[in-house]
Design a protein around this motif. Structure first.
Motif, mmCIF file in Angstrom:
data_model
loop_
_atom_site.group_PDB
_atom_site.id
_atom_site.type_symbol
_atom_site.label_atom_id
_atom_site.label_comp_id
_atom_site.label_asym_id
_atom_site.label_seq_id
_atom_site.Cartn_x
_atom_site.Cartn_y
_atom_site.Cartn_z
ATOM 1 N N TRP A 67 -53.472 -48.033 26.223
ATOM 2 C CA TRP A 67 -54.185 -48.126 27.484
ATOM 3 C C TRP A 67 -55.485 -48.850 27.214
ATOM 4 N N TYR A 68 -55.651 -50.020 27.840
ATOM 5 C CA TYR A 68 -56.851 -50.831 27.681
ATOM 6 C C TYR A 68 -57.816 -50.452 28.797
ATOM 7 N N ILE A 69 -58.932 -49.867 28.431
ATOM 8 C CA ILE A 69 -59.899 -49.316 29.378
ATOM 9 C C ILE A 69 -61.076 -50.283 29.482
ATOM 10 N N THR A 70 -61.449 -50.631 30.705
ATOM 11 C CA THR A 70 -62.444 -51.674 30.946
ATOM 12 C C THR A 70 -63.777 -51.088 31.399
ATOM 13 N N ASN A 71 -64.837 -51.544 30.740
ATOM 14 C CA ASN A 71 -66.234 -51.243 31.103
ATOM 15 C C ASN A 71 -66.532 -49.748 31.185
ATOM 16 N N ALA A 72 -66.302 -49.058 30.103
ATOM 17 C CA ALA A 72 -66.599 -47.621 30.039
ATOM 18 C C ALA A 72 -68.076 -47.410 29.730
ATOM 19 N N ILE A 73 -68.655 -46.418 30.419
ATOM 20 C CA ILE A 73 -70.034 -45.997 30.140
ATOM 21 C C ILE A 73 -70.057 -44.478 30.097
ATOM 22 N N PRO A 74 -70.901 -43.908 29.235
ATOM 23 C CA PRO A 74 -70.978 -42.446 29.181
ATOM 24 C C PRO A 74 -71.740 -41.895 30.379
ATOM 25 N N ILE A 75 -71.208 -40.820 30.948
ATOM 26 C CA ILE A 75 -71.908 -40.155 32.051
ATOM 27 C C ILE A 75 -72.217 -38.700 31.703
ATOM 28 N N ARG A 76 -71.686 -38.233 30.581
ATOM 29 C CA ARG A 76 -71.959 -36.854 30.165
ATOM 30 C C ARG A 76 -71.708 -36.728 28.669
ATOM 31 N N TYR A 77 -72.587 -35.987 28.016
ATOM 32 C CA TYR A 77 -72.430 -35.660 26.598
ATOM 33 C C TYR A 77 -72.663 -34.165 26.460
ATOM 34 N N GLU A 78 -71.781 -33.497 25.761
ATOM 35 C CA GLU A 78 -71.879 -32.041 25.652
ATOM 36 C C GLU A 78 -71.538 -31.603 24.232
ATOM 37 N N VAL A 79 -72.268 -30.615 23.756
ATOM 38 C CA VAL A 79 -71.986 -29.974 22.466
ATOM 39 C C VAL A 79 -71.553 -28.552 22.768
ATOM 40 N N SER A 80 -70.474 -28.122 22.119
ATOM 41 C CA SER A 80 -69.959 -26.775 22.379
ATOM 42 C C SER A 80 -71.003 -25.721 22.017
ATOM 43 N N GLY A 81 -70.782 -24.525 22.519
ATOM 44 C CA GLY A 81 -71.719 -23.435 22.267
ATOM 45 C C GLY A 81 -71.836 -23.099 20.791
ATOM 46 N N LEU A 82 -73.005 -22.665 20.416
ATOM 47 C CA LEU A 82 -73.270 -22.223 19.051
ATOM 48 C C LEU A 82 -73.293 -20.698 19.065
ATOM 49 N N ASP A 83 -72.472 -20.088 18.220
ATOM 50 C CA ASP A 83 -72.333 -18.635 18.225
ATOM 51 C C ASP A 83 -72.266 -18.152 16.782
ATOM 52 N N ALA A 84 -73.250 -17.363 16.353
ATOM 53 C CA ALA A 84 -73.295 -16.862 14.978
ATOM 54 C C ALA A 84 -72.174 -15.873 14.679
ATOM 55 N N MET A 85 -71.523 -15.350 15.705
ATOM 56 C CA MET A 85 -70.442 -14.385 15.512
ATOM 57 C C MET A 85 -69.068 -15.050 15.365
#
Length: 176
Positions: free
Chosen positions: A108-126
């Motif tokens: 699939w050739y995708i044309t003119n992509a731009i990021p609209i969201r960046y997310e890092v998963s939750g950090l959980d010490a448990m």
């Protein structure tokens, strides 16, 4: 020989940006390769039983890429530069489904992509889990490049020209 459906776990994502590192091709999840056809309705004068529904513009879903977070990544740097510095540089990309020989069977050739969201998963010490980064990209459109069908069609055409015998062919597919 039977044709079985392809499995969805063997794929590669390639961006037309530089620099790229080996981790920039690896993702654990790609979603959003979908398109909806909007139908425009036109009532016809004198016809009261129905309205005509004609295809209008296509609407493409946002592409979501997920992977384990790494220290250095050209794709992540591109994404954060767009979002944090408002330095948007649209890029084209290819998502390819691979077969057991690591060759693309469909792309699939995708044309003119731009990021609209960046997310890092939750950090959980448990929990003992990998940190997942998620990038949501908006793009104009995509085209499906079915490479195996193109090769089969070319071989069939050459075989037809040669009188139905077997033939081998080389196919070059260029994407503008």
């Amino acid at each position: 020989m039977f044709d079985y459906p392809f499995t969805g776990f063997h794929f590669v994502v390639m961006f037309e940006i530089f620099p790229q590192l080996p981790n920039d091709f690896r993702f654990q999840d790609v979603t959003g390769l979908s398109v909806d056809v909007n139908l425009d309705t036109y009532p016809e004068g004198g016809e009261n039983r129905f309205v005509h529904r004609l295809p209008g513009r296509n609407k493409y879903a946002d592409l979501v890429l997920k992977r384990g977070m790494t220290l250095v990544s050209g794709v992540t740097a591109w994404c954060l530069d767009c979002i944090e510095n408002f330095n948007y540089q649209p890029t084209n990309m290819i998502v390819s489904l691979l077969n057991e020989d690591h060759l693309p069977v469909s792309s699939w050739y995708i044309t003119n992509a731009i990021p609209i969201r960046y997310e890092v998963s939750g950090l959980d010490a448990m929990q003992n889990q990998i940190v997942i980064e998620s990038m949501t990209l908006r793009y104009e459109y995509y085209r499906t490049l079915n490479l195996s069908a193109a090769v089969d069609a070319a071989v069939g055409a050459v075989a037809g020209l040669l009188g139905g015998g077997s033939a081998a062919a080389t196919v070059t597919i260029s994407v503008p």
